[in-house]
Design a protein around this motif. Structure first.
Motif, PDB file in Angstrom:
ATOM      1  N   ARG A  68      22.394  30.421  23.464  1.00 29.94           N
ATOM      2  CA  ARG A  68      21.870  31.112  24.654  1.00 29.94           C
ATOM      3  C   ARG A  68      22.369  32.548  24.753  1.00 29.94           C
ATOM      4  O   ARG A  68      21.727  33.393  25.364  1.00 29.94           O
ATOM      5  CB  ARG A  68      22.242  30.340  25.913  1.00 29.94           C
ATOM      6  CG  ARG A  68      21.421  30.763  27.153  1.00 29.94           C
ATOM      7  CD  ARG A  68      21.719  29.844  28.319  1.00 29.94           C
ATOM      8  NE  ARG A  68      20.767  30.030  29.403  1.00 29.94           N
ATOM      9  CZ  ARG A  68      20.973  30.797  30.465  1.00 29.94           C
ATOM     10  NH1 ARG A  68      22.088  31.500  30.556  1.00 29.94           N
ATOM     11  NH2 ARG A  68      20.064  30.887  31.417  1.00 29.94           N
ATOM     12  N   PHE A  69      23.510  32.839  24.137  1.00 27.04           N
ATOM     13  CA  PHE A  69      24.016  34.215  24.144  1.00 27.04           C
ATOM     14  C   PHE A  69      23.127  35.133  23.295  1.00 27.04           C
ATOM     15  O   PHE A  69      23.072  36.337  23.525  1.00 27.04           O
ATOM     16  CB  PHE A  69      25.453  34.272  23.626  1.00 27.04           C
ATOM     17  CG  PHE A  69      26.467  33.727  24.581  1.00 27.04           C
ATOM     18  CD1 PHE A  69      26.960  34.509  25.615  1.00 27.04           C
ATOM     19  CD2 PHE A  69      26.931  32.425  24.459  1.00 27.04           C
ATOM     20  CE1 PHE A  69      27.894  34.011  26.505  1.00 27.04           C
ATOM     21  CE2 PHE A  69      27.861  31.914  25.344  1.00 27.04           C
ATOM     22  CZ  PHE A  69      28.352  32.703  26.368  1.00 27.04           C
ATOM     23  N   GLY A  70      22.440  34.543  22.323  1.00 27.39           N
ATOM     24  CA  GLY A  70      21.574  35.340  21.457  1.00 27.39           C
ATOM     25  C   GLY A  70      20.116  35.284  21.838  1.00 27.39           C
ATOM     26  O   GLY A  70      19.363  36.227  21.572  1.00 27.39           O
ATOM     27  N   TYR A 141      33.671  32.439  17.668  1.00 26.61           N
ATOM     28  CA  TYR A 141      34.119  33.644  16.966  1.00 26.61           C
ATOM     29  C   TYR A 141      33.069  34.109  15.955  1.00 26.61           C
ATOM     30  O   TYR A 141      32.744  35.301  15.888  1.00 26.61           O
ATOM     31  CB  TYR A 141      35.443  33.364  16.257  1.00 26.61           C
ATOM     32  CG  TYR A 141      35.989  34.544  15.489  1.00 26.61           C
ATOM     33  CD1 TYR A 141      36.436  35.682  16.145  1.00 26.61           C
ATOM     34  CD2 TYR A 141      36.045  34.522  14.092  1.00 26.61           C
ATOM     35  CE1 TYR A 141      36.927  36.779  15.444  1.00 26.61           C
ATOM     36  CE2 TYR A 141      36.533  35.608  13.387  1.00 26.61           C
ATOM     37  CZ  TYR A 141      36.973  36.733  14.060  1.00 26.61           C
ATOM     38  OH  TYR A 141      37.450  37.810  13.371  1.00 26.61           O
ATOM     39  N   VAL A 142      32.516  33.158  15.198  1.00 30.30           N
ATOM     40  CA  VAL A 142      31.475  33.506  14.225  1.00 30.30           C
ATOM     41  C   VAL A 142      30.239  34.050  14.950  1.00 30.30           C
ATOM     42  O   VAL A 142      29.622  35.031  14.503  1.00 30.30           O
ATOM     43  CB  VAL A 142      31.112  32.281  13.363  1.00 30.30           C
ATOM     44  CG1 VAL A 142      29.925  32.594  12.453  1.00 30.30           C
ATOM     45  CG2 VAL A 142      32.308  31.841  12.527  1.00 30.30           C
ATOM     46  N   THR A 143      29.885  33.430  16.064  1.00 30.67           N
ATOM     47  CA  THR A 143      28.726  33.886  16.837  1.00 30.67           C
ATOM     48  C   THR A 143      28.945  35.294  17.373  1.00 30.67           C
ATOM     49  O   THR A 143      28.031  36.131  17.368  1.00 30.67           O
ATOM     50  CB  THR A 143      28.446  32.909  18.003  1.00 30.67           C
ATOM     51  OG1 THR A 143      28.201  31.608  17.469  1.00 30.67           O
ATOM     52  CG2 THR A 143      27.242  33.368  18.811  1.00 30.67           C
ATOM     53  N   TYR A 144      30.153  35.576  17.833  1.00 28.59           N
ATOM     54  CA  TYR A 144      30.484  36.915  18.328  1.00 28.59           C
ATOM     55  C   TYR A 144      30.306  37.965  17.232  1.00 28.59           C
ATOM     56  O   TYR A 144      29.785  39.055  17.471  1.00 28.59           O
ATOM     57  CB  TYR A 144      31.917  36.925  18.857  1.00 28.59           C
ATOM     58  CG  TYR A 144      32.425  38.295  19.235  1.00 28.59           C
ATOM     59  CD1 TYR A 144      32.016  38.908  20.418  1.00 28.59           C
ATOM     60  CD2 TYR A 144      33.316  38.975  18.405  1.00 28.59           C
ATOM     61  CE1 TYR A 144      32.480  40.171  20.768  1.00 28.59           C
ATOM     62  CE2 TYR A 144      33.781  40.235  18.743  1.00 28.59           C
ATOM     63  CZ  TYR A 144      33.363  40.828  19.930  1.00 28.59           C
ATOM     64  OH  TYR A 144      33.816  42.081  20.253  1.00 28.59           O
ATOM     65  N   TYR A 152      20.799  34.848  12.063  1.00 28.99           N
ATOM     66  CA  TYR A 152      21.888  33.942  12.448  1.00 28.99           C
ATOM     67  C   TYR A 152      21.566  33.244  13.771  1.00 28.99           C
ATOM     68  O   TYR A 152      21.772  32.031  13.904  1.00 28.99           O
ATOM     69  CB  TYR A 152      23.203  34.708  12.579  1.00 28.99           C
ATOM     70  CG  TYR A 152      24.309  33.854  13.169  1.00 28.99           C
ATOM     71  CD1 TYR A 152      24.986  32.925  12.382  1.00 28.99           C
ATOM     72  CD2 TYR A 152      24.652  33.964  14.525  1.00 28.99           C
ATOM     73  CE1 TYR A 152      25.982  32.128  12.928  1.00 28.99           C
ATOM     74  CE2 TYR A 152      25.644  33.163  15.069  1.00 28.99           C
ATOM     75  CZ  TYR A 152      26.306  32.243  14.269  1.00 28.99           C
ATOM     76  OH  TYR A 152      27.278  31.443  14.814  1.00 28.99           O
ATOM     77  N   VAL A 153      21.065  33.995  14.740  1.00 26.38           N
ATOM     78  CA  VAL A 153      20.779  33.426  16.052  1.00 26.38           C
ATOM     79  C   VAL A 153      19.725  32.327  15.951  1.00 26.38           C
ATOM     80  O   VAL A 153      19.871  31.239  16.528  1.00 26.38           O
ATOM     81  CB  VAL A 153      20.320  34.522  17.038  1.00 26.38           C
ATOM     82  CG1 VAL A 153      19.799  33.900  18.332  1.00 26.38           C
ATOM     83  CG2 VAL A 153      21.468  35.482  17.340  1.00 26.38           C
ATOM     84  N   GLU A 154      18.647  32.595  15.188  1.00 26.75           N
ATOM     85  CA  GLU A 154      17.590  31.591  15.041  1.00 26.75           C
ATOM     86  C   GLU A 154      18.103  30.371  14.272  1.00 26.75           C
ATOM     87  O   GLU A 154      17.740  29.235  14.581  1.00 26.75           O
ATOM     88  CB  GLU A 154      16.380  32.193  14.322  1.00 26.75           C
ATOM     89  CG  GLU A 154      15.671  33.287  15.105  1.00 26.75           C
ATOM     90  CD  GLU A 154      15.156  32.794  16.452  1.00 26.75           C
ATOM     91  OE1 GLU A 154      14.723  31.623  16.544  1.00 26.75           O
ATOM     92  OE2 GLU A 154      15.188  33.578  17.424  1.00 26.75           O
ATOM     93  N   THR A 155      18.947  30.610  13.278  1.00 26.59           N
ATOM     94  CA  THR A 155      19.531  29.498  12.532  1.00 26.59           C
ATOM     95  C   THR A 155      20.455  28.678  13.414  1.00 26.59           C
ATOM     96  O   THR A 155      20.475  27.439  13.345  1.00 26.59           O
ATOM     97  CB  THR A 155      20.319  30.020  11.312  1.00 26.59           C
ATOM     98  OG1 THR A 155      19.458  30.798  10.483  1.00 26.59           O
ATOM     99  CG2 THR A 155      20.898  28.868  10.500  1.00 26.59           C
TER     100      THR A 155
END
Length: 254
Positions: A68-70, A141-144, A152-155
């Protein structure tokens, strides 16, 4: 005048339906686990319920929150994830206490032992909490770091809903290993099926990201496969019905 009144009534009805649908999305996911929780507490036997179901849902909902952050999705789906995480931790706590109380082996297994053979088979609930916390911090951390990457966000979104779509597979495999569905709440699986069907329809109607509804269809398929196991093993029993199960069988089931 009459047209305006009619439009207002229809607007109120439409809003009411949306609120009911949102409430069903938020709380409907945890309802199937109520009969299973009660069965485990009543029988003090958690063999029929795979705790890997809890692991799958914890991973899926943590990833969904990070997704949701992306990419924005509706708030009811966010609250659904938060409530589901709390529910799975409650289920894990119960199953761990019941299993440890019934174990003959006095050796305690811990997350910090870092033994792969004992992964998700620990003796204290706090070890599960520690594992979930470590996973959450690492994924966050990886998402940040990669939040600006649309790939990455879609994956991440796909992995969240695909992991949840695989929710029933631990239970499917558990039933296959035991050659029985004894100890599994059939009410839980029926609620899974109805809830996943409703959820998939909700995704389609609200035009949720494509990952959501495609994996929703897959999830319904797994639910139907478990229901088929219920029918098959009840009609063609593969082993005598017994509440006495060896420790090794229990370990594999959970």
């Amino acid at each position: 005048m009459e047209d305006e009144v009619f439009e207002q009534i229809m607007y109120v009805i439409n809003q009411l339906i949306l609120w009911i649908a949102a409430g069903a999305m938020v709380f409907g996911g945890v309802v199937p686990y109520i009969p299973q929780y009660r069965d485990i507490r009543r029988t003090q036997n958690a063999e029929g319920f795979s705790t890997y179901v809890c692991m799958v849902l914890l991973v899926a909902n943590i990833l969904r929150i990070l997704f949701r952050f992306g990419r924005y999705f509706e708030t009811p789906l966010l609250w659904q994830s938060i409530i589901m995480i709390a529910t799975m931790l409650i289920m894990l706590n119960l199953c761990t206490n019941v299993r440890v109380a019934a174990e003959l082996n006095t050796k305690r297994r811990s997350f910090t032992d870092f033994e792969w053979s004992h992964f998700w088979w620990w003796s204290r609930f706090v070890d599960y909490l520690l594992c979930v916390l470590c996973f959450t911090l690492l994924a966050a951390y990886v998402t940040y770091l990669l939040l600006e990457s649309s790939l990455y966000v879609e994956t991440l979104g796909f992995m969240a809903v695909f992991t949840e779509a695989m929710l029933g597979t631990p239970q499917l495999y558990c039933n296959y290993q035991n050659k029985s569905t004894e100890g599994m709440s059939i009410k839980m699986v029926l609620m899974w099926t109805s809830g996943d069907t409703f959820k998939t329809g909700y995704f389609l109607l609200t035009q949720a990201p494509v990952q959501f509804w495609t994996c929703g269809l897959l999830q319904v398929g797994v639910d139907v496969a478990i229901l088929f196991q219920v029918y098959y093993y009840s009609r063609y029993p593969q082993k005598p019905v017994s509440h006495t199960v060896s420790l090794n069988t229990s370990a594999k089931a959970l």
